[in-house]
Design an enzyme around this catalytic site. Structure first.
Site, PDB file in Angstrom:
ATOM      1  N   LYS A 209       5.903 -10.802   0.392  1.00  0.00           N
ATOM      2  CA  LYS A 209       6.835 -10.012  -0.410  1.00  0.00           C
ATOM      3  C   LYS A 209       8.143  -9.809   0.359  1.00  0.00           C
ATOM      4  O   LYS A 209       9.216 -10.003  -0.168  1.00  0.00           O
ATOM      5  CB  LYS A 209       6.175  -8.670  -0.737  1.00  0.00           C
ATOM      6  CG  LYS A 209       7.010  -7.740  -1.557  1.00  0.00           C
ATOM      7  CD  LYS A 209       6.247  -6.467  -1.880  1.00  0.00           C
ATOM      8  CE  LYS A 209       7.204  -5.388  -2.351  1.00  0.00           C
ATOM      9  NZ  LYS A 209       6.536  -4.115  -2.590  1.00  0.00           N
ATOM     10  N   GLY A 269       2.335  -4.502  -2.400  1.00  0.00           N
ATOM     11  CA  GLY A 269       1.623  -5.671  -1.876  1.00  0.00           C
ATOM     12  C   GLY A 269       0.159  -5.686  -2.251  1.00  0.00           C
ATOM     13  O   GLY A 269      -0.381  -6.699  -2.717  1.00  0.00           O
ATOM     14  N   ARG A 270      -0.519  -4.549  -2.102  1.00  0.00           N
ATOM     15  CA  ARG A 270      -1.970  -4.525  -2.350  1.00  0.00           C
ATOM     16  C   ARG A 270      -2.332  -4.546  -3.837  1.00  0.00           C
ATOM     17  O   ARG A 270      -3.501  -4.575  -4.184  1.00  0.00           O
ATOM     18  CB  ARG A 270      -2.607  -3.334  -1.629  1.00  0.00           C
ATOM     19  CG  ARG A 270      -1.954  -2.001  -1.924  1.00  0.00           C
ATOM     20  CD  ARG A 270      -2.376  -0.964  -0.891  1.00  0.00           C
ATOM     21  NE  ARG A 270      -1.699   0.308  -1.050  1.00  0.00           N
ATOM     22  CZ  ARG A 270      -0.533   0.608  -0.497  1.00  0.00           C
ATOM     23  NH1 ARG A 270       0.115  -0.288   0.213  1.00  0.00           N
ATOM     24  NH2 ARG A 270       0.008   1.804  -0.668  1.00  0.00           N
ATOM     25  N   GLU A 355      -5.266   1.760   2.358  1.00  0.00           N
ATOM     26  CA  GLU A 355      -3.817   1.732   2.612  1.00  0.00           C
ATOM     27  C   GLU A 355      -3.110   2.698   1.652  1.00  0.00           C
ATOM     28  O   GLU A 355      -2.059   3.236   1.958  1.00  0.00           O
ATOM     29  CB  GLU A 355      -3.274   0.297   2.442  1.00  0.00           C
ATOM     30  CG  GLU A 355      -1.947   0.076   3.146  1.00  0.00           C
ATOM     31  CD  GLU A 355      -1.568  -1.401   3.271  1.00  0.00           C
ATOM     32  OE1 GLU A 355      -1.915  -2.020   4.290  1.00  0.00           O
ATOM     33  OE2 GLU A 355      -0.939  -1.931   2.349  1.00  0.00           O
ATOM     34  N   HIS A 386     -30.863  -6.049   3.574  1.00  0.00           N
ATOM     35  CA  HIS A 386     -31.496  -6.498   4.818  1.00  0.00           C
ATOM     36  C   HIS A 386     -30.590  -6.249   6.017  1.00  0.00           C
ATOM     37  O   HIS A 386     -30.828  -6.793   7.095  1.00  0.00           O
ATOM     38  CB  HIS A 386     -31.835  -7.987   4.713  1.00  0.00           C
ATOM     39  CG  HIS A 386     -32.848  -8.258   3.645  1.00  0.00           C
ATOM     40  ND1 HIS A 386     -34.207  -8.235   3.881  1.00  0.00           N
ATOM     41  CD2 HIS A 386     -32.703  -8.514   2.323  1.00  0.00           C
ATOM     42  CE1 HIS A 386     -34.845  -8.490   2.752  1.00  0.00           C
ATOM     43  NE2 HIS A 386     -33.956  -8.655   1.782  1.00  0.00           N
ATOM     44  N   LYS A 513       3.011  -2.476  14.242  1.00  0.00           N
ATOM     45  CA  LYS A 513       3.833  -3.692  14.109  1.00  0.00           C
ATOM     46  C   LYS A 513       5.004  -3.633  15.085  1.00  0.00           C
ATOM     47  O   LYS A 513       5.292  -4.595  15.786  1.00  0.00           O
ATOM     48  CB  LYS A 513       4.394  -3.808  12.687  1.00  0.00           C
ATOM     49  CG  LYS A 513       3.390  -4.195  11.625  1.00  0.00           C
ATOM     50  CD  LYS A 513       4.149  -4.399  10.311  1.00  0.00           C
ATOM     51  CE  LYS A 513       3.225  -4.426   9.118  1.00  0.00           C
ATOM     52  NZ  LYS A 513       3.936  -4.456   7.841  1.00  0.00           N
TER      53      LYS A 513
END
Ligand SMILES: O=P(O)(O)OC[C@H]1O[C@](O)(CO)[C@@H](O)[C@@H]1O
Length: 523
Positions: A209, A269-270, A355, A386, A513
């Protein structure tokens, strides 16, 4: 118009829920079922191919009524109309939140800054359609005049998780194209993907983006260099396309203008798989299936927008989630799809949920003194049984579960499907009912070092009273998958509204970042 700023803990409904919690917390699900033989029917909501059974939750009609009052007092209705109406509800970034416009199949306009965005969305969809048709049909040729066989999606976070999850989920509907995903900045990841690829027949879709993300740009540059070992610069136009809002940086990367698929700032974005970020999905399953995914999401949007709160699936899921999170103190939720195709669903939902709602200041900027976003985890059943289900059944934590299952399997292998679904129902039943001392007595055999049944008993008893939702869907189709994802998106929205937080920024990921850039620069 801004969202209202209402502290949920100061509402009348919260106080009532607090008192109600004291009264109900010791009540066992067994007795709720014994007291009401039609509990399952009374707590099941239907929508299209969905049947969502809330009955195995530690709730009564009174709980639901207080929770709905909470939604009303926190002005959820007003928030929903702002959400769909294109108001700048992502206030900290000054943006609307309009992933719903991307799948708007009605004729209604959607206004952003008084401009109808629907014509642009439709134009972009037709660009996705024609490009998909060209590549899938083999008309799109690479630099040696061969058709495309492989597609590599280069992106991370929302530019990877959504498309990757959906391509995997819709594997049954896939065409001949092999679709790969490169996300991690770990050079071994990109190497593993490209090592068996032929540059002459591979299409690279760079999805970012912002077109500033370190991982994506580094991976794209590495792939570009690898590609140019055998091809020349002019060949890039036939093998690289990009999805971004940052058209300038895409052009600087050397991507042909006609190979740029635009997206918009008002798509988080998500929540972007419905946009051009879904290009890899469309390539993998064809445009028609991609469009059905959008239609399914749109139908859930309409349900969410129009249905009264008591019959509204995303609203109920959100409210019950708040009930456990804020009153029972649950910290995590487990997502258990009984379909191997949905093995990546919880990884996708981790970003969408955590987020969005991993926030600790309210819409006023004040520190919050109640719990917000849940920790989300899970994977496909029966493998989960399991692996970690021991802790869910007999551990010390209360972990609400979402069981997602399908009435029909895609290949129709009845024996497998019936066994799968027997496990699906058995798990939620075991969690809810548990196993009492009397029941243990009936089938207990002495094992190990124990010389009396009484000594072994504590280990074999299941307390039960562990809550779950049962989401039963007719069949895994693109449209039903679209509805399922949209259902969770709206659950996130409702919870964010009630918790009085901003769900659509993600400043929490920025510090790491920045530091990584500094550490790298000073290495
Ligand atoms: O598409 P972009 O701009 O490369 O961003 C990728 C991801 O990075 C994030 O901003 C967080 O790191 C996500 O929200 C987003 O999905």
């Amino acid at each position: 118009m801004a969202l209202k700023n209402i502290n949920p803990t100061q509402t009348e409904a919260w106080k009532k829920l607090d008192t109600h919690f004291q009264n109900i917390q010791a009540t066992h699900l067994r007795s709720l079922f014994n007291d009401n033989p039609s509990r399952k029917e009374e707590f099941t909501l239907k929508f299209n191919d969905f049947s969502v059974d809330f009955s195995k939750n530690r709730i009564t009609k009174e709980t639901i009524s207080h929770l709905i009052s909470l939604a009303e007092e926190t002005e959820l209705k007003d928030a929903i109309s702002k959400y769909f109406g294109g108001d700048e509800i992502n206030e900290t970034e000054g943006r609307a939140v309009l992933h719903t416009a991307l799948r708007n199949k009605s004729n209604n306009p959607v206004l952003v800054d008084e401009q109808n965005v629907m014509p642009e969305i439709r134009e972009t969809l037709s660009k996705i359609e024609s490009f998909t048709n060209e590549v899938v049909s083999g008309n799109w040729k690479g630099y040696t005049n061969k058709s495309i066989t492989d597609v590599v999606n280069i992106g991370i976070g929302g530019s990877d998780l959504g498309p990757d999850m959906v391509v995997d989920a819709l594997k049954y509907y896939k065409n001949h194209l092999n679709v790969h995903f490169v996300s991690n900045i770990d050079g071994d990841h990109v190497q593993e993907v490209i090592k068996n690829l032929n540059p002459e027949t591979t299409l690279f879709v760079i999805v970012s983006k912002t077109f500033t993300t370190q991982e994506t740009l580094t991976n794209a540059q590495t792939i570009r260099k690898w590609f140019l070992q055998t091809a020349n610069e002019a060949a890039i136009a036939k093998h690289f396309v990009a999805v971004s809002t940052n058209l300038k940086s895409v052009a600087e990367f050397g991507i042909d203008n006609s190979n740029i698929f635009p997206m918009w700032n008002w798509v988080g974005g998500r929540f972007s798989l419905w946009s051009t970020v879904g290009l890899s999905i469309s390539l993998a399953v064809g445009f028609e299936n991609f469009n059905s995914l959008l239609t399914g999401a749109f139908e859930m949007d309409e349900h969410f927008k129009n249905e009264a709160f008591e019959n509204n699936i995303p609203v109920q899921l959100a409210l019950i989630g708040i009930w456990y999170n804020n009153f029972f103190g649950s910290e995590t939720e487990v997502i258990l799809p009984y379909s191997q195709y949905l093995n990546k669903l919880s990884a996708y939902l981790q970003q969408a949920i955590m987020e969005s709602n991993g926030k600790s200041v309210d819409r006023n900027g004040d520190k919050i003194d109640y719990q917000t976003g849940s920790i989300v985890w899970g994977s496909a059943g029966t493998n989960s049984q399991h692996a970690y289900m021991q802790l869910v059944h007999q551990g010390t934590k209360m972990i609400p579960a979402d069981f997602i299952g399908f009435e029909e399997s895609l290949y129709g292998n009845q024996e497998h499907h019936e066994k799968l679904m027997a496990n699906f129902y058995a798990q939620s039943q075991a969690l809810a009912e548990g196993k009492t001392k009397d029941e243990v007595h009936l089938d207990l055999k002495l094992d190990g070092k124990f010389d009396s049944i009484e000594k072994l008993m504590p280990f074999k008893v299941f307390e039960g009273n562990k809550p779950s939702n049962t989401i039963l869907i007719k069949k895994l189709t693109p449209s039903n998958l679209g509805s399922l994802i949209s259902m969770y998106e709206h659950k996130i929205f409702v919870q964010g509204i009630i918790w009085n937080i901003f769900s659509y920024d993600q400043f929490g990921v920025e510090l790491g970042k920045e530091l990584a850039h500094k550490i790298y620069a000073n290495r």
